[in-house]
Design a protein around this motif. Structure first.
Motif, short mmCIF file in Angstrom:
data_model
loop_
_atom_site.label_atom_id
_atom_site.label_comp_id
_atom_site.label_asym_id
_atom_site.label_seq_id
_atom_site.Cartn_x
_atom_site.Cartn_y
_atom_site.Cartn_z
N VAL A 53 0.85 -1.19 0.00
CA VAL A 53 0.00 0.00 0.00
C VAL A 53 0.89 1.24 0.00
O VAL A 53 1.74 1.40 0.86
CB VAL A 53 -0.96 0.01 1.21
CG1 VAL A 53 -1.86 1.23 1.17
CG2 VAL A 53 -1.80 -1.27 1.22
N THR A 54 0.66 2.10 -0.99
CA THR A 54 1.45 3.32 -1.12
C THR A 54 0.69 4.57 -0.70
O THR A 54 1.30 5.58 -0.40
CB THR A 54 1.96 3.48 -2.57
OG1 THR A 54 0.84 3.50 -3.46
CG2 THR A 54 2.89 2.33 -2.95
N ALA A 55 -0.64 4.51 -0.67
CA ALA A 55 -1.43 5.68 -0.28
C ALA A 55 -2.85 5.24 0.07
O ALA A 55 -3.34 4.22 -0.42
CB ALA A 55 -1.48 6.71 -1.40
N GLY A 56 -3.51 6.03 0.89
CA GLY A 56 -4.93 5.83 1.17
C GLY A 56 -5.21 4.73 2.17
O GLY A 56 -4.32 4.22 2.85
N ALA A 74 -3.41 0.07 4.71
CA ALA A 74 -2.99 1.44 4.97
C ALA A 74 -1.55 1.56 4.48
O ALA A 74 -0.87 0.55 4.28
CB ALA A 74 -3.08 1.75 6.45
N PRO A 75 -1.06 2.78 4.26
CA PRO A 75 0.30 2.94 3.73
C PRO A 75 1.34 2.12 4.50
O PRO A 75 1.34 2.09 5.74
CB PRO A 75 0.55 4.44 3.87
CG PRO A 75 -0.81 5.04 3.72
CD PRO A 75 -1.71 4.07 4.45
N GLY A 76 2.15 1.41 3.74
CA GLY A 76 3.20 0.56 4.30
C GLY A 76 2.78 -0.88 4.49
O GLY A 76 3.63 -1.75 4.68
N ALA A 77 1.48 -1.18 4.43
CA ALA A 77 1.03 -2.56 4.61
C ALA A 77 1.48 -3.42 3.44
O ALA A 77 1.52 -2.97 2.29
CB ALA A 77 -0.50 -2.60 4.73
N LEU A 78 1.81 -4.67 3.74
CA LEU A 78 2.17 -5.66 2.73
C LEU A 78 1.29 -6.87 2.96
O LEU A 78 1.17 -7.35 4.08
CB LEU A 78 3.65 -6.06 2.88
CG LEU A 78 4.09 -7.29 2.10
CD1 LEU A 78 4.02 -7.02 0.59
CD2 LEU A 78 5.50 -7.68 2.50
N LEU A 79 0.63 -7.33 1.90
CA LEU A 79 -0.26 -8.47 2.00
C LEU A 79 -0.13 -9.27 0.72
O LEU A 79 -0.03 -8.69 -0.36
CB LEU A 79 -1.70 -7.99 2.17
CG LEU A 79 -2.71 -9.10 2.38
CD1 LEU A 79 -3.48 -8.86 3.65
CD2 LEU A 79 -3.62 -9.20 1.20
N TRP A 80 -0.10 -10.59 0.81
CA TRP A 80 -0.10 -11.41 -0.39
C TRP A 80 -0.94 -12.65 -0.18
O TRP A 80 -1.23 -13.04 0.93
CB TRP A 80 1.31 -11.78 -0.84
CG TRP A 80 2.04 -12.74 0.05
CD1 TRP A 80 2.03 -14.10 -0.03
CD2 TRP A 80 2.88 -12.40 1.14
NE1 TRP A 80 2.82 -14.63 0.96
CE2 TRP A 80 3.36 -13.62 1.69
CE3 TRP A 80 3.28 -11.20 1.73
CZ2 TRP A 80 4.21 -13.65 2.77
CZ3 TRP A 80 4.14 -11.25 2.81
CH2 TRP A 80 4.58 -12.46 3.32
#
Length: 154
Positions: A53-56, A74-80
């Motif tokens: 997530v880069t924005a919003g 949210a910004p900074g989150a990583l999910l796969w």
């Protein structure tokens, strides 16, 4: 050869899959049939998908072998998640992502399955026509075509 980040012998690290792409995605802010805003549920048949997530703010709704889930974004989150996971993105406020996956994962790239009535899913030509977005045309025309493939009233 040593990987500078991990200190591991880079020959022992798994190969990055061929054909992997990174794309920027501004998640649809259109209202869906259930009153949320975002994309249509779909799955990828062979591609693992990752979001950074880069924005919003938003959510990703998934259904996998482990059952349904809803993860906040949210910004900074990583999910796969893995191939075969049904998922959709929900845009709460200006959600933008870097998406990492094979073939960029869009239906137009050939590795996504959108849901339609049986007569469309069973007919390859009808399915291709139902998922296609115009190659040429304005952003408004492409957006109208994407909305139309959701079905009436969405």
């Amino acid at each position: 050869m040593t990987d500078s980040r991990s200190g591991q012998d880079s020959r022992s690290l798994p190969d990055f899959p061929g054909g992997t792409a990174v794309s920027h995605l501004c998640v649809y802010d259109w209202e869906t049939a259930d009153g949320l805003h975002g994309g249509s549920p779909h799955l990828h048949t062979v591609s693992t998908e990752a979001y950074v997530v880069t924005a919003g703010r938003g959510e990703v709704h998934t259904i996998s072998a482990e059952g349904p889930a809803c993860d906040a974004l949210a910004p900074g989150a990583l999910l796969w998640f893995t191939p075969g996971t049904i998922h959709r993105l929900v845009n709460i406020e200006g959600l933008e992502l870097a998406v990492v996956m094979s073939n960029a994962g869009l239906p137009e790239a050939g590795d996504a399955v959108l849901t339609f009535p049986e007569e469309i899913v069973a007919d390859p030509e009808a399915y291709r026509a139902a998922v296609a977005l115009p190659a040429e045309g304005s952003e408004t025309e492409r957006a109208d075509a994407a909305r139309a493939r959701r079905g009436p009233g969405t």
